[in-house]
Design a protein around this motif. Structure first.
Motif, PDB file in Angstrom:
ATOM      1  N   GLN A   1     -21.072  -1.175  84.184  1.00 43.44           N
ATOM      2  CA  GLN A   1     -21.503  -0.076  83.321  1.00 43.44           C
ATOM      3  C   GLN A   1     -22.509  -0.578  82.277  1.00 43.44           C
ATOM      4  O   GLN A   1     -23.502   0.097  81.984  1.00 43.44           O
TER       5      GLN A   1
ATOM      6  N   LYS B   1     -31.093   1.411  82.343  1.00 45.82           N
ATOM      7  CA  LYS B   1     -31.556   2.688  81.797  1.00 45.82           C
ATOM      8  C   LYS B   1     -32.559   2.465  80.670  1.00 45.82           C
ATOM      9  O   LYS B   1     -33.511   3.229  80.504  1.00 45.82           O
ATOM     10  N   GLU B   2     -32.350   1.408  79.885  1.00 46.17           N
ATOM     11  CA  GLU B   2     -33.277   1.091  78.796  1.00 46.17           C
ATOM     12  C   GLU B   2     -34.659   0.748  79.332  1.00 46.17           C
ATOM     13  O   GLU B   2     -35.663   0.919  78.646  1.00 46.17           O
TER      14      GLU B   2
ATOM     15  N   HIS C   1     -22.492  -3.072  74.900  1.00 44.18           N
ATOM     16  CA  HIS C   1     -22.037  -1.844  75.556  1.00 44.18           C
ATOM     17  C   HIS C   1     -20.799  -1.280  74.865  1.00 44.18           C
ATOM     18  O   HIS C   1     -20.580  -0.069  74.858  1.00 44.18           O
TER      19      HIS C   1
ATOM     20  N   ALA D   1     -25.793  -1.064  83.950  1.00 49.38           N
ATOM     21  CA  ALA D   1     -26.463   0.217  84.180  1.00 49.38           C
ATOM     22  C   ALA D   1     -27.144   0.718  82.909  1.00 49.38           C
ATOM     23  O   ALA D   1     -28.241   1.291  82.960  1.00 49.38           O
ATOM     24  N   GLN D   2     -26.505   0.489  81.756  1.00 49.19           N
ATOM     25  CA  GLN D   2     -27.120   0.895  80.493  1.00 49.19           C
ATOM     26  C   GLN D   2     -28.383   0.079  80.210  1.00 49.19           C
ATOM     27  O   GLN D   2     -29.376   0.600  79.703  1.00 49.19           O
TER      28      GLN D   2
ATOM     29  N   LYS E   1     -35.952   2.175  82.087  1.00 51.71           N
ATOM     30  CA  LYS E   1     -36.233   3.197  83.094  1.00 51.71           C
ATOM     31  C   LYS E   1     -37.720   3.509  83.215  1.00 51.71           C
ATOM     32  O   LYS E   1     -38.208   3.839  84.292  1.00 51.71           O
TER      33      LYS E   1
END
Length: 700
Positions: A594, A601-602, A650, A597-598, A604
């Protein structure tokens, strides 16, 4: 009317600006070379036909001669490029080369001289507060003026140099202002640009030098024989001399314009760092009142003039200083003030101290007798006053037992390359609180190695016994389990956050090892790390810091330049980095995925196809990945470090171990990150106020 912009550039934007300045410099350089080629061609074709060299008298004059143009173009490019690359390559070994060219002597990190010790203390405080490795410090012993410089390609190979006058005339606060100014150059990326300026000008200067050699040789030979050929060569040599020096003249204009703006920025940064405008302003005023001013006597001062704190060539005192009620222009530049590499003293001082009326105090270099009779307690009292000032301005309170740092990664990048009063106070108090026996040992080359070994000692009894055996088998007679255990006992009396500063403090002493000693040292470090058949986060952090800041010194490796303008070619390296960080910051595999994934995303907006690495690669693979990632542009590094911050935070918290790893990664990317201050929250990128928790006393 639109409101004025209040945006302040962060570290990455300043680095990017320095990079763009380098590109503009290259463009100007190429334009200068083109103009030089055209000038030499015009001179050559004019002389060729004017003196009728090897030509038919009936041959009509023609401006265009393709063969001659190609020959001149090729020869000029070879001379200029080789001349520039030669100088840049000579300087690529780091700032130490510059310091020794200027007559500098390396100050022993364990010196007992009170003035030298005061200087090193100031440099250490600045380095720890800014998150940069502690640089080596050189003293220009023969220079009685007040001046200083920072030189190198990156913070890893930077050095600080100061003159004897700076050491003996300035107070501690003034010295701190000067050193803060030089650290600003390190943090703003000015050093690499400065060295490239030296290389560019040298390439153009070679043209003039060739002309001078031709003139000297032709005058000798022409005294024995006459003829059009000798006269033509003499004229061509004179043309090269003139063209070369005209090129150097315009090159210096570019150098001076770039340098003056960087000096204003460094002055402002020094005030921001220390929150003491009187410090740097006082140093500038003393330059104005000193007979020696800021002049550097070394013959290479002209070539290095843009590196100095103040003008190293023209800075001198006015002859009217002894007259009262006069406001003399102390920094007496020539009529061509636009050639000056530094703004006038008055202008620099008035930007810092608007009340300055232009009157400089009379300052005299202390006599030998005065220096010999100076009480060392005076310098000690100055240091004590600084520590007291730091304690008063620093936040107070005790550090939490398990340091946790609330973090908003998107705002974390505002801290990079940012040296504040709170960080400086924190560093001063941290150093003052270390056991005196420990600080004395970490500054000695032999015992500094033992401090590093002690930091690697395991708490597991079985592993520690294996490490003791390795230490006792060492080739170095000073290294043993007893000496390392004694050092470990001293380290245990320090707070956990002192571990990275101890490594930084050891770097200057470790740079003085011989190559064979360094190889034995790094070999034993690796064996101690592998004694338990695994490498933890702190061990990786320690080893990477040592490799990054010592390998270039001993192995003469050149710093890498930005190569990647996109993250796309580095997807595997980024996946490896984020996977490793996610696992380091989370307890379970699911939480780690997780966090990964964050982080993705940063990033992206980069359209990267990043994938979670199921099988964890070793730290050696991570080290190689960081080496490649260090070659991306500054603005891409900002995005990458934000993603790293997301991974380790996170759970909205960062432990001390995770913070150390994050700082090591930032260091590997040449992005100095100041230490996290206990109680610091990044939710608004604020530095703690007086109610935050920064230890103001460390038990011995």
């Amino acid at each position: 009317m639109a409101a004025p912009s209040t945006h302040t550039m962060d570290f990455f934007e300043r680095q990017d600006q320095a990079r763009r300045s380098t590109r503009r410099l290259i463009a100007y350089f190429m334009l200068a070379v083109i103009l030089i080629i055209l000038s030499i061609y015009i001179a050559g074709i004019t002389i060729f036909f004017g003196f009728n060299v090897n030509a038919d008298p009936e041959l009509p004059f023609q401006w265009w001669n393709p063969d001659l143009f190609l020959w001149i173009t090729g020869a000029t490019l070879c001379v200029v490029v080789i001349g520039s690359l030669y100088k840049i390559f000579a300087l690529s070994k780091g700032g130490e080369v510059v310091a020794r060219w200027l007559g500098g002597r390396l100050i022993d990190s364990s010196t007992s001289d009170p003035q030298e010790r005061r200087l090193l203390n100031v440099v250490e405080e600045m380095a720890i507060a800014s998150g940069t490795p502690v640089p080596s410090v050189f003293l220009l012993e023969e220079e009685k003026s007040i001046n200083a410089f920072a030189a190198g390609f990156t913070p890893a190979d930077a050095v600080i140099g100061v003159t004897r006058g700076t050491l003996q005339i300035l107070s501690r606060d003034e010295l701190q202002g000067v050193i803060a100014h030089e650290f600003s150059h390190i943090l703003n990326g000015d050093m690499r640009l400065n060295i490239r300026l030296i290389g560019v000008l040298n390439g153009i200067l070679v043209i003039a030098m060739i002309g001078y050699v031709i003139l000297s040789g032709t005058r000798t030979s022409s005294s024995r024989k006459n003829g059009g050929g000798a006269a033509a060569i003499l004229a061509f040599g004179a043309a090269l001399l003139v063209i070369g020096y005209v090129g150097v003249f315009f090159g210096k204009l570019i150098k001076s314009a770039v340098s003056r703006q960087r000096e204003f920025l460094a002055d402002a940064s020094a005030v921001q760092f220390t929150r003491d405008p009187d410090g740097i302003a006082g140093a500038l005023k003393k330059i104005g009142g000193l007979a020696h001013g800021s002049r550097i006597q070394n013959p290479k001062a002209e070539e290095m003039s843009h590196l100095f704190f103040s003008d190293g060539k023209h800075g001198k005192a006015s002859p009217f200083l002894s007259m009262r009620n006069r406001k003399p222009p102390v920094q007496t530049h020539s009529a061509f003030s636009f050639m000056a590499t530094h703004p006038p003293l008055e202008m620099r001082i008035q930007r810092i101290d608007p009340s300055f009326d232009g009157t400089f105090p009379a300052v005299h270099f202390p006599s030998k007798k005065a220096l010999e009779t100076r009480d060392p307690k005076e310098l000690a009292a100055s240091a004590a006053q600084t520590a007291a000032k730091s304690a008063a301005s620093a936040p107070s309170g005790g550090a939490p037992a398990v340091p946790l740092i609330p973090m908003i990664p998107q705002q974390m990048t505002q801290l990079f390359g940012k040296l504040t009063e709170a960080h400086l106070a924190y560093a001063t108090l941290l150093l003052a609180g270390l056991p005196s026996r420990l600080t004395a040992r970490v500054r000695e080359p032999a015992s500094a190695r033992i401090i590093i070994f002690a930091l690697l000692l395991s708490h597991d009894s079985k592993t520690r016994r294996a490490q003791f055996q390795l230490l006792n088998e060492s080739k170095d007679p000073l290294v043993s389990s007893e000496t390392t255990l004694e050092a470990s006992t001293l380290i245990d009396r320090c707070p956990p956050e002192a571990r990275l500063p101890l490594i930084d403090l050891a770097l200057p002493a470790l740079r003085t090892l011989s190559l064979s000693q360094y190889q034995d040292f790094t070999g034993l470090v690796e064996e101690l790390m592998k004694a338990d058949q695994k490498i933890d986060l702190f061990e990786f952090t320690l080893q990477h810091i040592l490799r990054r800041h010592l390998d270039p010194h001993f192995n003469q490796t050149r710093p890498s330049a930005a190569r990647y303008g996109s993250l796309t070619p580095l997807t595997h390296e980024i996946s490896l980095l984020l996977s490793r960080l996610a696992r380091a910051g989370q307890d379970g595999e699911e939480q780690a995925q997780q966090a990964f994934a964050q982080g993705v995303k940063e990033l992206k907006g980069s359209r990267l196809k990043l994938s979670w690495l199921e099988q964890e690669d070793g730290f050696e693979a991570l080290s190689k990945a960081l080496d490649r990632l260090n070659r991306v542009t500054p603005l891409l590094k900002r995005r990458l470090l934000r993603a790293c911050g997301v991974c380790v935070s996170h759970d909205d918290q960062v432990t001390l171990r995770e913070g150390e790893l994050l700082r090591a990664i930032a260091d590997a990317l040449d992005c100095p990150m100041p230490p996290f201050l206990p109680g610091q929250t990044l939710r608004s990128a604020e530095i703690p106020n007086s109610k935050s928790q920064i230890p103001n006393k460390i038990q011995h």
